[in-house]
Scaffold this active site. Structure first.
Site, short mmCIF file in Angstrom:
data_model
loop_
_atom_site.label_atom_id
_atom_site.label_comp_id
_atom_site.label_asym_id
_atom_site.label_seq_id
_atom_site.Cartn_x
_atom_site.Cartn_y
_atom_site.Cartn_z
N GLU A 1 0.48 3.91 2.06
CA GLU A 1 0.97 4.31 3.18
C GLU A 1 2.37 3.69 3.69
O GLU A 1 3.05 4.04 4.26
CB GLU A 1 -0.17 4.05 4.24
CG GLU A 1 -1.39 4.78 3.86
CD GLU A 1 -2.40 3.95 2.94
OE1 GLU A 1 -1.85 3.34 2.10
OE2 GLU A 1 -3.58 3.79 3.27
N CYS B 1 0.71 -1.20 -0.16
CA CYS B 1 -0.11 0.07 -0.02
C CYS B 1 0.71 1.34 0.03
O CYS B 1 2.16 1.28 0.34
CB CYS B 1 -1.10 0.08 1.36
SG CYS B 1 -2.09 -1.41 1.36
ZN LIG Z 1 -2.95 -0.30 3.45
#
Ligand SMILES: [Zn+2]
Length: 130
Positions: free
Chosen positions: A55, A53
């Protein structure tokens, strides 16, 4: 840095998204307490479980450069260039953020500002193992 500026950095980060399978681009902009911004995007893989991801990409970039104190993260996601719908962080990213951030980390989404504790009120942490 203002909320809107950090969110704009997250949208910019999404431009680098490698999301050929889902077509869903995500960008994250992680603000250190020193005022530096580390950007990350989602990076997909043909073996889907290896996808990372945005993040976590941003967190890993920052930590690998020696930065571990953060005040805010902005997250922007879109499947067609419209970043107005909020892109909530997944559980894995919340857990990774909680390793380095306190409950008061500010999470900026298209629909407003949250704290880490809003999404992860209780967490597994170092204290859990004592
Ligand atoms: Zn994530």
């Amino acid at each position: 840095m203002e909320r809107k500026e950090l969110f704009a950095e997250a949208v910019k980060a999404a431009e680098m998204s490698y999301s050929k399978y889902s077509g869903f681009s995500v960008g994250a902009a992680l603000l250190t307490v020193d005022g530096l911004v580390f950007k990350g995007c989602n990076i997909e893989n043909a073996s889907f479980s290896l996808t990372n991801c945005a993040e976590r990409t941003a967190v890993f970039k920052a930590v690998s450069e020696g930065y571990m104190n953060f005040s805010a993260i902005a997250i922007a996601g879109s499947s067609g260039g419209d970043f107005s719908k909020p892109c909530y962080p997944c559980g894995a990213c919340l857990q990774v953020l909680s390793e380095f951030c306190g409950d008061d980390l500010i999470i900026i989404l298209s629909d407003g500002e949250y704290k880490l504790s809003d999404f992860l009120p209780k967490r597994f942490c170092e204290e859990s193992m004592k």
